[in-house]
Scaffold this active site. Structure first.
Site, mmCIF file in Angstrom:
data_model
loop_
_atom_site.group_PDB
_atom_site.id
_atom_site.type_symbol
_atom_site.label_atom_id
_atom_site.label_comp_id
_atom_site.label_asym_id
_atom_site.label_seq_id
_atom_site.Cartn_x
_atom_site.Cartn_y
_atom_site.Cartn_z
ATOM 1 N N ASP A 276 0.900 -1.090 0.026
ATOM 2 C CA ASP A 276 0.087 -0.023 0.062
ATOM 3 C C ASP A 276 0.878 1.231 -0.057
ATOM 4 O O ASP A 276 1.923 1.479 0.888
ATOM 5 C CB ASP A 276 -0.949 0.015 1.248
ATOM 6 C CG ASP A 276 -1.832 1.126 1.312
ATOM 7 O OD1 ASP A 276 -2.882 0.929 0.543
ATOM 8 O OD2 ASP A 276 -1.944 1.862 2.204
ATOM 9 N N GLU B 277 1.561 -0.695 -4.885
ATOM 10 C CA GLU B 277 0.520 0.288 -5.244
ATOM 11 C C GLU B 277 1.444 1.501 -5.261
ATOM 12 O O GLU B 277 1.813 2.265 -4.367
ATOM 13 C CB GLU B 277 -0.462 0.419 -4.309
ATOM 14 C CG GLU B 277 -1.671 1.372 -4.714
ATOM 15 C CD GLU B 277 -2.040 2.424 -3.542
ATOM 16 O OE1 GLU B 277 -3.095 2.911 -3.834
ATOM 17 O OE2 GLU B 277 -1.425 2.471 -2.402
HETATM 18 C C1 NOJ Z 1 -4.556 2.680 -0.951
HETATM 19 C C2 NOJ Z 1 -5.630 1.725 -0.663
HETATM 20 O O1 NOJ Z 1 -6.103 0.998 -2.011
HETATM 21 C C3 NOJ Z 1 -6.798 2.751 -0.173
HETATM 22 O O2 NOJ Z 1 -8.162 1.893 -0.057
HETATM 23 C C4 NOJ Z 1 -6.440 3.334 1.115
HETATM 24 O O3 NOJ Z 1 -7.542 4.293 1.401
HETATM 25 C C5 NOJ Z 1 -5.212 4.133 1.019
HETATM 26 N N1 NOJ Z 1 -4.072 3.317 0.139
HETATM 27 C C6 NOJ Z 1 -4.464 4.404 2.297
HETATM 28 O O4 NOJ Z 1 -4.159 3.047 3.139
#
Ligand code: NOJ
Length: 547
Positions: A212, A271
């Site tokens: 993440d 991500e």
């Molecule tokens: C990306 C995640 O996909 C999302 O759902 C989340 O709110 C943010 N990162 C913060 O962790």
């Protein structure tokens, strides 16, 4: 049909280069105990469905203990399971059963921040300014008289400032909600803790992690002002104080060494929202294996734009030997059946994501075309739960049901991401999500979802589910699709045509009118019917083989 059991050989070692990975938003996937919330028991009961679908792996969104201030991306304990989802013992059983069906298991790790209920943050609040407990986070004194102004001008992702003041007057940084304090990645304890968390789950048999906010963990310690009026998800130029800083690569190199220390390789997917051309920096033999391709997700469904994104992706990633990945939907974006049913098919800002006139019949036809295109491209692909059933974005959730922190933090101006998180799949609510007599699902489901269940899809030979199954079967069995070769062929304006391997063609017609099929080819699988004269209809993709 089940997938081959993972084994340790060269081909199996590179499974991730072409894997189809199914994203399980566990809270909404399947409810095994009837409390209205999805859980591990529900997921275990549907593993056969996933194996039969033909995917290679599942990625499970955060399942750790959490107050759910941000749907579980506010983790209070990285080595346990949220009680609503089950227990560690059930997690072990899930991993074993998934492996038995040939499915790998990827978890979500959230290294940028923790929950404000995490023991470390509670210790930090109780400790004095400057203490080792506070140095695990980013605490600063404020500006202005009595330090009553935030330390800088940064904006947080869900609205509001990125700083919250504690009772003793110091401020702590949170790029997301105040319930998600950012960790300090210049701190050795933080680094060591996450390496230990990775090992904990790898030792349990987990095959990899989705990382993440991989582009946000390291901050410029000077925390300079940004001079922006609102939050931006990416850095638009070099030298940004919290996005895409070089320091993140040290972290990922050490994570890769840990993954590679296991006999059967463990893998990462980042991500990382970065500018075009920056993704390769995250990838390669000594860093992360793969990264999500958000440019593809966000791209308008137009031939020229798609071609540019596909080209750039393949060319850029080849430089570091990394495979491309493709994704159309996830738990943060409006479902693509809905996006593609609008006049503007690309993703721009969250504000654009709801309340626009939508033609779901058109959106579904285009979603079918996009899915077949995605599954014909070289590299890995991600399927977000329910897209294989043709689910659409639920845009009319009652205000009182909304749970995404964006709704509150934006002062009730941005509704947020709940519309793509509605529990799916029976005939009356809860549509097979829970058992009969259960509590209602945590978000309400639209009544017409009875025609979108797996059972309803199963009964219809032309359904979205049957298209996904057929495409996934071809991906696994057709030698041309299994390799990485890809080349464009000439095609009329508004269309795409490429060849995979030696003689497998994919034609995508986004021109708005029927076009002839390429000479000397025969259709293998199409996302929609051809015209009675054998032309490829608009908004349709077809896979063909050379005669
Ligand atoms: C990306 C995640 O996909 C999302 O759902 C989340 O709110 C943010 N990162 C913060 O962790």
């Amino acid at each position: 049909m089940t997938n081959p059991t993972p084994t340790h050989d060269a081909a199996a070692d590179s499974w991730w280069r072409s894997a189809t990975i199914y994203q399980v938003y566990i809270r909404s996937f399947a409810d095994g105990d009837g409390d209205g919330t999805g859980d591990i028991a529900g997921l275990r009961s549907r593993l056969r469905y996933l194996a039969h679908l033909g995917v290679d792996a599942i990625w499970i969104n955060p399942w750790y203990p959490s107050p759910l201030a941000d749907g579980g991306y506010d983790v209070s304990d990285f080595r346990d399971i949220h009680p609503a989802y089950g227990t560690l013992d059930e997690a072990r059983k899930l991993i074993t059963e998934a492996h038995g069906l040939g499915l790998r298991v990827i978890l979500d790790i959230v290294p940028n921040h923790v929950s404000d209920q995490h023991a470390w943050f509670q210790e930090a609040l109780a400790a004095a300014p400057g203490s080792p407990e506070r140095k695990r986070f980013i605490f600063r004194d404020g500006k202005g008289e009595n330090g009553s102004l935030p330390p800088n001008d940064w904006h947080a992702a869900f609205g509001g400032p990125t700083w919250t003041r504690t009772p003793d007057g110091q401020w702590y940084l949170h790029l997301f909600a105040p319930e998600q304090p950012d960790l300090n990645w210049d701190n050795g304890e933080v680094r060591a803790e996450f390496e230990s968390i990775l090992r904990f789950w790898f030792d349990l048999g987990v095959d990899g992690f989705r990382i993440d906010v991989a582009h946000g963990m390291v901050k410029d310690p000077a925390l300079p002002d940004l001079g922006l009026t609102e939050f931006s998800v990416i850095a638009h130029e070099d030298g940004h104080p919290h996005w895409d800083r070089d320091g993140v690569h040290d972290v990922f190199r050490s994570w890769r060494a840990i993954a590679d220390s296991y006999p059967d390789p463990r893998v990462f997917v980042a991500e990382a929202h970065v500018r075009p051309g920056r993704l390769p920096d995250y990838l390669g033999a000594d860093e992360l294996h793969t990264a999500f391709n958000f440019d593809f997700l966000k791209c308008a469904l137009e031939a020229d734009k798609l071609r540019e994104v596909i080209d750039r992706t393949i060319t850029d990633l080849a430089k570091v030997g990394a495979p491309a990945t493709w994704v159309l939907s996830n738990h943060d974006e409006a479902r693509h059946v809905t996006r593609y049913g609008r006049a503007h098919t690309g993703v721009t800002t969250p504000a654009l994501d709801q309340g626009h006139p939508t033609d779901l019949t058109l959106g579904t036809r285009r979603a079918r075309a996009a899915a077949l295109l995605m599954l014909a491209l070289p590299g890995g692909a991600y399927i977000y739960q329910g897209e294989e059933l043709g689910l659409y974005e639920v845009e009319d959730l009652p205000d009182s049901a909304l749970q995404d922190p964006t709704w509150e933090r934006s002062g009730h101006t941005v509704r947020g991401r709940d519309g793509c998180r509605v529990p799916w799949t029976g005939d009356t609510p809860p549509f097979g999500f829970s058992t009969f007599g259960s509590a209602m699902p945590w978000l309400p489901q639209p009544d017409d979802w009875k025609s979108y269940t797996a059972e309803a899809n199963q009964a219809d030979r032309t359904s979205m589910l049957q298209l996904y199954r057929s495409a996934l079967r071809l991906r696994r069995t057709n030698p041309d699709l299994r390799g990485e070769e890809f080349r464009w062929l000439d095609s009329p304006a508004g269309t795409l045509l490429f060849e995979r391997g030696n003689g497998l063609l994919c034609a995508v017609n986004l021109s708005g009118r029927p076009i002839p099929l390429p000479d000397a080819t025969s259709p293998l699988l199409a996302s929609g019917p051809l015209t009675k004269d054998g032309l490829l209809t608009a908004d349709t993709t077809v896979l063909l083989h050379r005669d």
